[in-house]
Motif scaffolding. Structure first.
Motif, PDB file in Angstrom:
ATOM      1  N   LYS A  91       4.364  -2.668  -4.526  1.00 57.10           N
ATOM      2  CA  LYS A  91       3.590  -1.784  -5.174  1.00 57.10           C
ATOM      3  C   LYS A  91       2.431  -1.504  -4.647  1.00 57.10           C
ATOM      4  N   CYS A  92       1.685  -0.297  -4.385  1.00 51.93           N
ATOM      5  CA  CYS A  92       0.648  -0.283  -3.819  1.00 51.93           C
ATOM      6  C   CYS A  92      -0.421  -1.075  -4.770  1.00 51.93           C
ATOM      7  N   ILE A  93      -1.408  -1.922  -4.139  1.00 51.83           N
ATOM      8  CA  ILE A  93      -2.199  -2.609  -4.912  1.00 51.83           C
ATOM      9  C   ILE A  93      -3.559  -1.794  -5.525  1.00 51.83           C
ATOM     10  N   ILE A  94      -3.709  -0.633  -5.211  1.00 48.68           N
ATOM     11  CA  ILE A  94      -4.358   0.058  -6.055  1.00 48.68           C
ATOM     12  C   ILE A  94      -3.764   0.985  -7.263  1.00 48.68           C
ATOM     13  N   CYS A  95      -2.958   1.966  -6.588  1.00 50.92           N
ATOM     14  CA  CYS A  95      -2.454   3.096  -7.475  1.00 50.92           C
ATOM     15  C   CYS A  95      -1.204   2.635  -8.282  1.00 50.92           C
ATOM     16  N   GLY A  96      -0.388   1.422  -7.924  1.00 51.23           N
ATOM     17  CA  GLY A  96       0.569   1.097  -8.321  1.00 51.23           C
ATOM     18  C   GLY A  96       1.988   1.763  -8.055  1.00 51.23           C
ATOM     19  N   LYS A 131      -7.475   7.851  -0.622  1.00 52.68           N
ATOM     20  CA  LYS A 131      -7.955   7.737  -1.804  1.00 52.68           C
ATOM     21  C   LYS A 131      -8.029   6.234  -2.242  1.00 52.68           C
ATOM     22  N   CYS A 132      -6.832   5.678  -2.008  1.00 55.15           N
ATOM     23  CA  CYS A 132      -6.783   4.165  -2.465  1.00 55.15           C
ATOM     24  C   CYS A 132      -7.556   3.475  -1.544  1.00 55.15           C
ATOM     25  N   ALA A 133      -7.671   3.962  -0.229  1.00 56.31           N
ATOM     26  CA  ALA A 133      -8.156   3.098   0.554  1.00 56.31           C
ATOM     27  C   ALA A 133      -9.694   3.143   0.472  1.00 56.31           C
ATOM     28  N   PHE A 158       0.809  -1.057   0.050  1.00 56.73           N
ATOM     29  CA  PHE A 158      -0.115  -0.155   0.060  1.00 56.73           C
ATOM     30  C   PHE A 158       0.826   1.364   0.063  1.00 56.73           C
ATOM     31  N   CYS A 159       0.392   2.410  -0.832  1.00 60.39           N
ATOM     32  CA  CYS A 159       1.281   3.313  -0.933  1.00 60.39           C
ATOM     33  C   CYS A 159       1.414   4.138   0.322  1.00 60.39           C
ATOM     34  N   SER A 160       0.307   4.648   0.987  1.00 62.74           N
ATOM     35  CA  SER A 160       0.702   5.496   2.213  1.00 62.74           C
ATOM     36  C   SER A 160      -0.344   5.356   3.241  1.00 62.74           C
TER      37      SER A 160
END
Ligand SMILES: [Zn+2]
Length: 566
Positions: free
Chosen positions: A548-553, A517-519, A508-510
């Protein structure tokens, strides 16, 4: 008093007149079918007719005649079932009904209180929760926390001092605005949590570094206007908890306190209540209102959802500044304290005790917090048996074991099922044949097995069994987490894992504001939430899947866990 129930199917309404009847220990419902799609006047007449039958015991035996044929079959089946067992619902297949039913059958809470969102806690849950409070308070006091009882009401001005706190809690606050006929000059909040009264007093009590750490707690009921559907013990508008509030000289000491709170959670929830959990640092959007850091224990429910149990928080210094909680340090300089708080909600933890330990026969309690530890059932009415039962009861009481004799008129099988449903860990069966050999039979709820032992070995047996019972419950509960934390690489995989009742683990990015947003994407598409990061886990660079973040990459700075929550 009888009341009318309406069932809707399609656009048709079916009316029933119902009444609860107490039969010995049990409450049963009598229902009469009134008809479908009735007009107001018609309904009123049928209700009066039905009441005559419901209120007269002689005629109520004829109730089946006026019931619908389907109803008649149902009640017949119900009687047959009742003779076989007291409780039998497949917990794994139908958890939701299992939970609702056991709460009522075991008389843990009565949901018929006429204050919406509030319930009546009954003796079988209160006796257990009293013990839960006792163990938790013992551990807290051993660690230097001192007990207080603060006012239930909080002035509005206190409440408004820390802005994110008021923002977070405002929609849930019950306000007291009048006293008798007098309108109050200032609104008073029915405490939803007590930071804002504790810290006002901290500013008076704390003067010097010598007063620190200042460690307090209180056992209290708190009120929150929950708008989600209430569920007994898990979510209601009044709950019973302990809140601790501690002031420290530095952020480092405060963080030590947060770790101490997590250790306390382990010592009590895991080691005494036999509940397994994972501790997560919550992402920024899911922190306690006013906290700089929030750590919370998630217990996994048998249906694959997680329940947030105790959380501990390092508060932002805005609290100390707002309430002027200062101390004179060794260097003679005035400094603001660092404050932490921790909130184990006993009534909510009890929900996990019910859900995690119970089985198809009903409740199971860990030894130390069982409302009743041993039940003695005399078999047959013989003076010698009665005397021996009394003697054993006295002996157990002398050893601080809670015990009752069930010499009621119920059939033997009924008594067995009843106490198994109630979750009493040990049952002693006292019969003439065994007594002649100086023996008794002991049934264990945890293993569902019986064995004969010599009466003289009883205390020793119980001492050993009580340890084994808790070990068994812990082992069974720990299994909930086995093979249930699954690494995933795509959104679709999250969905799949969540739907199979497991917890997903991904890059996950952050966990700060920019990751929210990804959450939100995860929540929208899978119905699950990002629970946070684990303290005991460092990112494993070798695992390419989670780089990598599973949503935004974007680059994954964290490994997070995703689960559905209550
Ligand atoms: Zn992202």
């Amino acid at each position: 008093m009888p009341y009318t129930e309406i069932k809707e199917k399609g656009n048709k309404k079916y009316y029933y007149r119902a009444k609860s009847v107490r039969k010995g220990e049990k409450v049963e419902k009598q229902r009469l079918y009134l008809g479908g799609n009735l007009k107001k006047q018609e309904l009123h007449e049928k209700e009066q007719e039905a009441d005559k039958k419901l209120l007269s015991p002689k005629e109520s035996s004829e109730k089946d005649k006026s019931s619908s044929p389907k109803e008649h079959e149902d009640s017949k089946k119900e009687i047959e079932n009742k003779e076989k067992v007291t409780f039998n619902i497949d917990k794994n297949k139908d958890f939701s009904n299992w939970y609702t039913d056991i709460v009522q059958k075991a008389e843990l809470a009565d949901l018929r209180s006429n204050v919406k969102g509030f319930l009546v806690f009954q003796p079988w849950s209160v006796l257990s929760m009293e013990k839960m409070f006792k163990y938790l308070e013992q551990v807290l006091q051993k660690k230097g926390q001192k007990p207080y009882w603060f006012p239930t009401l909080i002035p509005e001005k206190n409440f408004k001092i820390e802005s994110s706190h008021v923002e977070g809690f405002n929609p849930e606050v019950f306000w007291v605005t009048e006293a008798g006929d007098t309108k109050l000059e200032e609104r008073l909040a029915l405490r939803p949590t007590s930071e804002t009264v504790f810290y006002q007093m901290f500013s008076i009590w704390i003067r010097s570094y010598k007063d620190l750490p200042f460690k307090t707690y209180q056992r209290a009921n708190v009120f929150r206007y929950e708008t989600k559907a209430t569920r007994p013990f898990l979510r209601s508008r009044e709950f019973h908890w302990i809140e601790t509030h501690c002031a420290h000289a530095t952020e480092e000491y405060a963080m030590k306190q947060v770790h101490e709170d997590m250790e306390t959670t382990k010592e009590v929830l895991h080691d005494i209540f036999c509940l397994p959990f994972l501790f997560f640092e919550r992402p920024s959007w899911d922190r306690f209102p006013g906290a700089q850091k929030t750590f919370a224990a998630d217990v996994l429910n048998p249906d694959g959802k997680v329940v947030q149990q105790p959380s501990t928080h390092l508060l932002k210094q805005d609290f100390a500044k707002g309430f002027n909680v200062k101390f004179k340090d060794k260097d003679e300089k005035e400094k603001y304290c660092w404050i932490t708080c921790y909130g184990p909600a006993i009534s909510r933890i009890f929900a996990s005790i019910i859900s995690v330990h119970g089985d198809n026969k009903g409740l199971k309690f860990p030894w130390k917090i069982a409302p009743l530890q041993v039940v003695i059932i005399p078999i047959g009415k013989d003076n010698k048996i009665t005397e021996e039962a009394d003697k054993i009861k006295k002996q157990l009481e002398d050893n601080e074991i809670s015990v009752e004799i069930d010499d009621s008129e119920k059939r033997l099988g009924e008594k067995f099922y009843f106490w198994e449903m109630k979750g009493v860990p040990l049952r002693i069966e006292l019969g003439k044949r065994e007594l002649d050999k100086n023996e008794i039979i002991i049934y264990r709820r945890d293993t569902d097995k019986k064995e004969s032992i010599k009466i003289k070995d009883l205390i020793e047996y119980i001492k050993k069994a009580s340890i084994e019972i808790d070990q068994n419950l812990t082992k069974q509960a720990d299994k909930l987490f086995d093979n249930n934390l699954i690494d995933v690489k795509t959104k679709e995989e999250i969905k799949e894992i969540i739907e199979s009742g497991k917890i997903a683990r991904c890059g996950f990015c952050s966990v700060e504001k920019d990751g929210e947003k990804c959450a939100e994407v995860i929540e929208k598409e899978t119905g699950a939430t990002v629970r946070g990061t684990r303290l005991d886990e460092k990112r494993d660079e070798k695992k390419a899947d989670i780089s990598k973040c599973i949503i935004c990459g974007k680059k994954a700075n964290h490994i997070v866990y995703v689960a559905r929550q209550y």
